[in-house]
Design a protein around this motif. Structure first.
Motif, PDB file in Angstrom:
ATOM      1  N   PRO A 278       0.803  -1.226   0.000  1.00 36.68           N
ATOM      2  CA  PRO A 278       0.000   0.000   0.000  1.00 36.68           C
ATOM      3  C   PRO A 278       0.838   1.280   0.000  1.00 36.68           C
ATOM      4  O   PRO A 278       0.482   2.260  -0.657  1.00 36.68           O
ATOM      5  N   VAL A 279       1.951   1.280   0.739  1.00 33.21           N
ATOM      6  CA  VAL A 279       2.800   2.476   0.777  1.00 33.21           C
ATOM      7  C   VAL A 279       3.397   2.756  -0.601  1.00 33.21           C
ATOM      8  O   VAL A 279       3.395   3.903  -1.078  1.00 33.21           O
ATOM      9  N   LEU A 280       3.907   1.728  -1.267  1.00 39.91           N
ATOM     10  CA  LEU A 280       4.492   1.928  -2.584  1.00 39.91           C
ATOM     11  C   LEU A 280       3.427   2.356  -3.589  1.00 39.91           C
ATOM     12  O   LEU A 280       3.655   3.242  -4.419  1.00 39.91           O
ATOM     13  N   ALA A 281       2.241   1.747  -3.510  1.00 36.05           N
ATOM     14  CA  ALA A 281       1.152   2.132  -4.412  1.00 36.05           C
ATOM     15  C   ALA A 281       0.741   3.586  -4.172  1.00 36.05           C
ATOM     16  O   ALA A 281       0.470   4.332  -5.129  1.00 36.05           O
TER      17      ALA A 281
ATOM     18  N   ARG B 196      25.566   0.861   2.304  1.00 34.85           N
ATOM     19  CA  ARG B 196      26.264   1.064   1.038  1.00 34.85           C
ATOM     20  C   ARG B 196      25.795   0.060  -0.007  1.00 34.85           C
ATOM     21  O   ARG B 196      25.586   0.415  -1.170  1.00 34.85           O
ATOM     22  N   GLN B 197      25.611  -1.186   0.420  1.00 31.28           N
ATOM     23  CA  GLN B 197      25.200  -2.204  -0.536  1.00 31.28           C
ATOM     24  C   GLN B 197      23.772  -1.996  -1.030  1.00 31.28           C
ATOM     25  O   GLN B 197      23.460  -2.276  -2.183  1.00 31.28           O
ATOM     26  N   ALA B 198      22.885  -1.521  -0.158  1.00 29.55           N
ATOM     27  CA  ALA B 198      21.505  -1.267  -0.581  1.00 29.55           C
ATOM     28  C   ALA B 198      21.473  -0.176  -1.643  1.00 29.55           C
ATOM     29  O   ALA B 198      20.770  -0.303  -2.660  1.00 29.55           O
ATOM     30  N   PHE B 199      22.224   0.906  -1.407  1.00 32.04           N
ATOM     31  CA  PHE B 199      22.283   1.977  -2.404  1.00 32.04           C
ATOM     32  C   PHE B 199      22.897   1.463  -3.703  1.00 32.04           C
ATOM     33  O   PHE B 199      22.388   1.743  -4.805  1.00 32.04           O
ATOM     34  N   ALA B 200      23.999   0.694  -3.593  1.00 30.92           N
ATOM     35  CA  ALA B 200      24.668   0.166  -4.784  1.00 30.92           C
ATOM     36  C   ALA B 200      23.764  -0.810  -5.539  1.00 30.92           C
ATOM     37  O   ALA B 200      23.760  -0.837  -6.781  1.00 30.92           O
ATOM     38  N   LEU B 201      22.979  -1.611  -4.797  1.00 34.10           N
ATOM     39  CA  LEU B 201      22.058  -2.546  -5.435  1.00 34.10           C
ATOM     40  C   LEU B 201      21.016  -1.788  -6.255  1.00 34.10           C
ATOM     41  O   LEU B 201      20.719  -2.149  -7.407  1.00 34.10           O
TER      42      LEU B 201
ATOM     43  N   GLY C 158      13.556  -0.263   7.010  1.00 34.37           N
ATOM     44  CA  GLY C 158      13.022   0.894   6.293  1.00 34.37           C
ATOM     45  C   GLY C 158      14.114   1.730   5.645  1.00 34.37           C
ATOM     46  O   GLY C 158      13.972   2.199   4.499  1.00 34.37           O
ATOM     47  N   ARG C 159      15.219   1.916   6.353  1.00 30.13           N
ATOM     48  CA  ARG C 159      16.328   2.710   5.809  1.00 30.13           C
ATOM     49  C   ARG C 159      16.956   2.023   4.596  1.00 30.13           C
ATOM     50  O   ARG C 159      17.305   2.684   3.608  1.00 30.13           O
ATOM     51  N   LEU C 160      17.047   0.705   4.650  1.00 30.65           N
ATOM     52  CA  LEU C 160      17.627  -0.025   3.519  1.00 30.65           C
ATOM     53  C   LEU C 160      16.739   0.092   2.282  1.00 30.65           C
ATOM     54  O   LEU C 160      17.231   0.265   1.159  1.00 30.65           O
ATOM     55  N   LEU C 161      15.424   0.017   2.473  1.00 27.19           N
ATOM     56  CA  LEU C 161      14.503   0.195   1.343  1.00 27.19           C
ATOM     57  C   LEU C 161      14.633   1.597   0.754  1.00 27.19           C
ATOM     58  O   LEU C 161      14.619   1.781  -0.469  1.00 27.19           O
ATOM     59  N   LEU C 162      14.755   2.602   1.634  1.00 30.10           N
ATOM     60  CA  LEU C 162      14.908   3.975   1.173  1.00 30.10           C
ATOM     61  C   LEU C 162      16.199   4.132   0.370  1.00 30.10           C
ATOM     62  O   LEU C 162      16.210   4.766  -0.701  1.00 30.10           O
ATOM     63  N   LEU C 163      17.290   3.541   0.852  1.00 33.73           N
ATOM     64  CA  LEU C 163      18.568   3.635   0.150  1.00 33.73           C
ATOM     65  C   LEU C 163      18.516   2.898  -1.186  1.00 33.73           C
ATOM     66  O   LEU C 163      19.115   3.345  -2.171  1.00 33.73           O
ATOM     67  N   LEU C 164      17.809   1.781  -1.221  1.00 30.35           N
ATOM     68  CA  LEU C 164      17.618   1.079  -2.492  1.00 30.35           C
ATOM     69  C   LEU C 164      16.937   1.996  -3.503  1.00 30.35           C
ATOM     70  O   LEU C 164      17.368   2.095  -4.663  1.00 30.35           O
ATOM     71  N   GLY C 165      15.874   2.674  -3.058  1.00 30.80           N
ATOM     72  CA  GLY C 165      15.161   3.586  -3.940  1.00 30.80           C
ATOM     73  C   GLY C 165      16.014   4.775  -4.352  1.00 30.80           C
ATOM     74  O   GLY C 165      15.968   5.212  -5.508  1.00 30.80           O
TER      75      GLY C 165
ATOM     76  N   PHE D 141      13.370  -7.345  -2.239  1.00 31.73           N
ATOM     77  CA  PHE D 141      14.284  -6.785  -1.237  1.00 31.73           C
ATOM     78  C   PHE D 141      13.565  -6.548   0.088  1.00 31.73           C
ATOM     79  O   PHE D 141      14.152  -6.718   1.164  1.00 31.73           O
ATOM     80  N   ASP D 142      12.299  -6.169   0.013  1.00 32.73           N
ATOM     81  CA  ASP D 142      11.508  -5.960   1.231  1.00 32.73           C
ATOM     82  C   ASP D 142      11.412  -7.248   2.041  1.00 32.73           C
ATOM     83  O   ASP D 142      11.601  -7.252   3.258  1.00 32.73           O
ATOM     84  N   ARG D 143      11.153  -8.357   1.377  1.00 34.87           N
ATOM     85  CA  ARG D 143      11.027  -9.634   2.082  1.00 34.87           C
ATOM     86  C   ARG D 143      12.386 -10.107   2.598  1.00 34.87           C
ATOM     87  O   ARG D 143      12.460 -10.700   3.684  1.00 34.87           O
ATOM     88  N   LEU D 144      13.424  -9.869   1.815  1.00 31.68           N
ATOM     89  CA  LEU D 144      14.750 -10.337   2.206  1.00 31.68           C
ATOM     90  C   LEU D 144      15.257  -9.633   3.454  1.00 31.68           C
ATOM     91  O   LEU D 144      15.931 -10.241   4.295  1.00 31.68           O
ATOM     92  N   THR D 145      14.942  -8.351   3.601  1.00 26.86           N
ATOM     93  CA  THR D 145      15.486  -7.555   4.714  1.00 26.86           C
ATOM     94  C   THR D 145      14.450  -7.273   5.796  1.00 26.86           C
ATOM     95  O   THR D 145      14.686  -6.438   6.675  1.00 26.86           O
ATOM     96  N   ALA D 146      13.307  -7.941   5.760  1.00 27.25           N
ATOM     97  CA  ALA D 146      12.200  -7.618   6.670  1.00 27.25           C
ATOM     98  C   ALA D 146      12.577  -7.771   8.137  1.00 27.25           C
ATOM     99  O   ALA D 146      12.040  -7.063   8.997  1.00 27.25           O
ATOM    100  N   GLU D 147      13.499  -8.699   8.472  1.00 32.07           N
ATOM    101  CA  GLU D 147      13.850  -8.949   9.865  1.00 32.07           C
ATOM    102  C   GLU D 147      14.926  -8.007  10.391  1.00 32.07           C
ATOM    103  O   GLU D 147      15.256  -8.049  11.577  1.00 32.07           O
ATOM    104  N   ARG D 148      15.484  -7.183   9.546  1.00 32.02           N
ATOM    105  CA  ARG D 148      16.557  -6.285   9.977  1.00 32.02           C
ATOM    106  C   ARG D 148      15.964  -5.056  10.675  1.00 32.02           C
ATOM    107  O   ARG D 148      14.930  -4.528  10.244  1.00 32.02           O
ATOM    108  N   PRO D 149      16.600  -4.559  11.727  1.00 33.87           N
ATOM    109  CA  PRO D 149      16.064  -3.380  12.432  1.00 33.87           C
ATOM    110  C   PRO D 149      16.087  -2.117  11.577  1.00 33.87           C
ATOM    111  O   PRO D 149      15.294  -1.207  11.799  1.00 33.87           O
TER     112      PRO D 149
END
Length: 271
Positions: A21-24, A197-202, A110-117, A99-107
């Motif tokens: 819903p947030v992405l939509a 760094r890896q999330a942004f690079a990905l 949200g920051r990793l998803l933002l950096l990916l974007g 990526f959301d499912r892969l990193t869902a358990e990390r504290p």
């Protein structure tokens, strides 16, 4: 519904309740902002024309140091980011979903998803600046060579023909395959250390392949009108189908034929 089925896994439940819903909503807001901008008195700024001639942009150009360069670039960047968000985020939904499912358990999920974007948008932003520079150079050439100005349709026909020819290139299909297999792409490039760094690079790496398969279609916006919401929707739908639908890869060839035919018709009617 099967009464014996257990509850949905927490990751999947959160994925469907929050992430999608947030992405939509983000995509919908981008389209609404473009629609409002196009219908406003400043809609001409979406067309990248007359930014310094009149109105608020002209005033800013006079008071901002190097305003003739800085102000149009800022306005262009804003419009390009909105266009990219509206048109390209739907095409890359599988990447963000994986990526959301892969990193869902990390504290810091949200920051990793933002950096990916941010990484993804940074690549498209760089492409947008190059397209802006090319567009400005073409306009300067038209202004300095009256003969070309009288035959400006040639540039539109050449852009459409280029987009059509690119549909048959090996680069198009190589990049498209990377975009169509987000799980393999994430597994190949995500190591789990130096996460930020890896999330942004990905995101940036995936953005390069996305630009690689879609740059020619995006350049069509300069031929059909960068402020045309109708064409934005058509091109966004085409790119989303190419990337995310099982038969989407087969769309490239007929699309290439259609674009080359369109360019030929333009030449025939103006020659």
């Amino acid at each position: 519904m099967n009464p014996t089925a257990g509850p949905a896994p927490p990751i999947l439940s959160r994925h469907h309740r929050v992430f999608l819903p947030v992405l939509a909503a983000l995509i919908a807001l981008a389209w609404m902002a473009l629609w409002a901008w196009a219908r406003s008195p400043y809609g001409r700024y979406l067309e990248h024309a007359d930014w310094t001639a009149s109105g608020p942009a002209a005033f800013l150009c006079r008071i901002v140091p190097a305003g003739d360069v800085v102000v149009p670039m800022v306005l262009y960047a804003a419009s390009w980011i909105l266009m990219t968000t509206a048109m390209m985020l739907p095409t890359t939904l599988p990447l963000f979903s994986t990526f959301d499912r892969l990193t869902a358990e990390r504290p810091d999920h949200g920051r990793l998803l933002l950096l990916l974007g941010l990484g993804y948008m940074a690549v498209w932003g760089a492409f947008g600046l190059l397209a802006h520079a090319l567009h400005s150079a073409v306009l300067s050439l038209l202004a300095s060579v009256p003969t070309l100005a009288w035959h400006g349709w040639l540039i539109g026909a050449a852009t459409i023909a280029l987009a059509g020819a690119f549909q048959f290139s090996k680069l198009k299909y190589r990049c498209l395959e990377k975009c169509r297999t987000p799980l393999s792409f994430v597994i190949e490039h995500w190591r789990g250390h130096a996460q930020a760094r890896q999330a942004f690079a990905l995101g940036a790496h995936h953005g390069l392949f996305c630009v690689g398969c879609c740059w020619a279609l995006m350049l069509l916006m300069f031929a059909v009108g960068t402020g045309s919401l109708g064409w934005m929707l058509v091109l966004a739908a085409v790119m989303a189908i190419e990337k995310n639908v099982s038969w989407g890869r087969r769309l490239s060839t007929p699309l290439g034929v259609a674009l080359l035919s369109w360019a030929a018709v333009l030449v025939a009617t103006h020659a």
